[in-house]
Design a protein around this motif. Sequence first.
Motif, mmCIF file in Angstrom:
data_model
loop_
_atom_site.group_PDB
_atom_site.id
_atom_site.type_symbol
_atom_site.label_atom_id
_atom_site.label_comp_id
_atom_site.label_asym_id
_atom_site.label_seq_id
_atom_site.Cartn_x
_atom_site.Cartn_y
_atom_site.Cartn_z
ATOM 1 N N LEU A 266 -15.142 1.388 -3.220
ATOM 2 C CA LEU A 266 -13.965 0.514 -3.352
ATOM 3 C C LEU A 266 -14.218 -0.800 -2.634
ATOM 4 C CD1 LEU A 266 -11.010 2.971 -2.692
ATOM 5 C CD2 LEU A 266 -11.565 1.875 -4.871
ATOM 6 N N ARG A 267 -14.844 -0.724 -1.465
ATOM 7 C CA ARG A 267 -15.044 -1.928 -0.663
ATOM 8 C C ARG A 267 -15.911 -2.951 -1.405
ATOM 9 N NH1 ARG A 267 -13.722 -2.681 4.560
ATOM 10 N NH2 ARG A 267 -11.907 -1.579 3.742
ATOM 11 N N ASN A 268 -17.038 -2.483 -2.016
ATOM 12 C CA ASN A 268 -17.863 -3.501 -2.686
ATOM 13 C C ASN A 268 -17.301 -3.914 -4.061
ATOM 14 O OD1 ASN A 268 -19.023 -1.381 -4.216
ATOM 15 N ND2 ASN A 268 -20.930 -1.354 -3.060
ATOM 16 N N ILE A 269 -16.450 -3.088 -4.658
ATOM 17 C CA ILE A 269 -15.745 -3.534 -5.875
ATOM 18 C C ILE A 269 -14.796 -4.684 -5.497
ATOM 19 C CG2 ILE A 269 -14.011 -2.880 -7.606
ATOM 20 C CD1 ILE A 269 -15.249 -0.064 -7.611
ATOM 21 N N ALA B 254 0.796 -1.221 0.000
ATOM 22 C CA ALA B 254 0.000 0.000 0.000
ATOM 23 C C ALA B 254 0.835 1.280 0.000
ATOM 24 C CB ALA B 254 -0.978 -0.044 1.167
ATOM 25 N N PRO B 255 1.923 1.374 0.790
ATOM 26 C CA PRO B 255 2.710 2.619 0.759
ATOM 27 C C PRO B 255 3.246 2.940 -0.634
ATOM 28 C CG PRO B 255 3.307 1.266 2.657
ATOM 29 C CD PRO B 255 2.370 0.446 1.820
ATOM 30 N N PHE C 291 -8.418 4.298 1.873
ATOM 31 C CA PHE C 291 -8.663 3.701 0.555
ATOM 32 C C PHE C 291 -7.551 2.767 0.097
ATOM 33 C CE2 PHE C 291 -10.993 7.862 -0.734
ATOM 34 C CZ PHE C 291 -12.178 7.394 -0.184
ATOM 35 N N GLU C 292 -6.308 3.021 0.550
ATOM 36 C CA GLU C 292 -5.187 2.382 -0.171
ATOM 37 C C GLU C 292 -5.161 0.872 -0.066
ATOM 38 O OE1 GLU C 292 -1.493 4.478 0.790
ATOM 39 O OE2 GLU C 292 -1.754 3.854 2.863
ATOM 40 N N ASP C 293 -5.630 0.322 1.042
ATOM 41 C CA ASP C 293 -5.627 -1.135 1.166
ATOM 42 C C ASP C 293 -6.570 -1.757 0.125
ATOM 43 O OD1 ASP C 293 -4.827 -3.502 2.531
ATOM 44 O OD2 ASP C 293 -6.893 -3.611 3.289
ATOM 45 N N ALA D 58 -5.675 -4.157 -3.148
ATOM 46 C CA ALA D 58 -6.322 -5.467 -3.307
ATOM 47 C C ALA D 58 -7.031 -5.551 -4.661
ATOM 48 C CB ALA D 58 -7.312 -5.694 -2.168
ATOM 49 N N ILE D 59 -7.696 -4.482 -5.072
ATOM 50 C CA ILE D 59 -8.432 -4.494 -6.351
ATOM 51 C C ILE D 59 -7.457 -4.635 -7.524
ATOM 52 C CG2 ILE D 59 -9.845 -3.080 -7.908
ATOM 53 C CD1 ILE D 59 -11.172 -1.939 -5.275
ATOM 54 N N LEU D 60 -6.354 -3.919 -7.471
ATOM 55 C CA LEU D 60 -5.387 -4.015 -8.576
ATOM 56 C C LEU D 60 -4.860 -5.447 -8.694
ATOM 57 C CD1 LEU D 60 -3.442 -0.633 -8.229
ATOM 58 C CD2 LEU D 60 -5.423 -1.161 -9.659
ATOM 59 N N GLU D 61 -4.622 -6.081 -7.551
ATOM 60 C CA GLU D 61 -4.135 -7.469 -7.572
ATOM 61 C C GLU D 61 -5.236 -8.425 -8.072
ATOM 62 O OE1 GLU D 61 -1.334 -8.681 -7.464
ATOM 63 O OE2 GLU D 61 -1.767 -10.803 -7.163
ATOM 64 N N LEU D 62 -6.468 -8.217 -7.609
ATOM 65 C CA LEU D 62 -7.581 -9.080 -8.044
ATOM 66 C C LEU D 62 -7.822 -8.952 -9.555
ATOM 67 C CD1 LEU D 62 -9.921 -8.376 -5.027
ATOM 68 C CD2 LEU D 62 -9.356 -10.692 -5.826
ATOM 69 N N LYS D 63 -7.687 -7.753 -10.071
ATOM 70 C CA LYS D 63 -7.884 -7.563 -11.522
ATOM 71 C C LYS D 63 -6.852 -8.395 -12.284
ATOM 72 C CE LYS D 63 -7.671 -3.072 -12.136
ATOM 73 N NZ LYS D 63 -7.705 -1.844 -12.919
#
Length: 323
Positions: free
Chosen positions: A289-292, A3-4, A26-28, A32-37
């Motif tokens: 972001l959370r539900n995405i 995240a940093p 938001f950063e966590d 996570a979303i970038l990795e999941l994508k």
Amino acid sequence: MNAPFLTSALYDRVRHVIPKAAWLTFEDDIAAILELKRQRNAVVLAHNYQTPEIFHCVADIVGDSLALARQAIDVEADVILLAGVHFMAETAKLLNPNKTVLIPDTEAGCSLAESITSDDVALLRQAHPGVPIVTYVNTSAAVKAASDICCTSGNARQVVESLGVPRVLMIPDEYLARNVARETDVEIIAWHGRCEVHERFSVDDINELRESHPGITVLAHPECPPEVVAAADFSGSTAGLSDFVARERPPRVVLLTECSMSDNIAIHYPDVDFIRPCNLCPHMKRITLRNIRKALEENRHEVTLDPATAVAARRSIERMLAV
Ligand code: 13P
Ligand code: SF4
């Protein structure tokens, strides 16, 4: 990804509109979303009304309804996550029947889509035999399936005029229909749907803005009442408003539309002063972001369509895209 690292890579893009304290929350999820994508071979399509942390930090494709529909056709990923409202996810599914299409919150609706059913369309056809039905994309797949052709706020006039007829039904947005009617010789028969966000803007709002901010440029979405559009300096789809700012660089501007629009554009034009009386769309704001993140983690909520409805609705969308 840690995240940093993201803080330095992405925060610079949005620092003018997202306070640091909010960013830290938001950063966590962004990491996570970038990795999941990456893991799921997924792309995020985001409408211009999504908040900046979604729009600028996790979206792959952004735009107005027309751009999202056009670009959905070329998506090569296995999964499409639609950060927007339900009809947009349905449109992406119509154009990608073999892909997984996800919407993070199924309650992300639209007052226009709610205003009309396919039975209403059938009754309109009976009442106006032979008159083509031009349907705004802000509708369910069933309503699109019962229509002749779709339109968006970005191409409504071209679609109406492409039909080469003296009269059309234009559903369901009464104000969009009346705004198009001001620009064309084609007679428009309207339905009584309204956008709950744009119907709240008034000419008084514009007069007050012009008084308190002399020289301000007023831009209005065509879902606003016709008298508001007439009193504005320019009207266009969300992409049209964004392009106007890019082209004209007005020193001071107000966008009579959903609030996130100004935030998202302001990031690109620090020299433009955005004045912000705006209205929030509660449906667009259901996407977070959370539900995405949850949607990608748990494969929810998958958009499914009745096959016969999907074929007919797709025809209306494809006719529009061919105009
Ligand atoms: P645009 O197609 O202009 O992006 O509009 C979509 C919408 O829902 C506006 O309220
Ligand atoms: Fe529907 Fe209006 Fe929200 Fe757009 S802003 S999604 S038209 S309710």
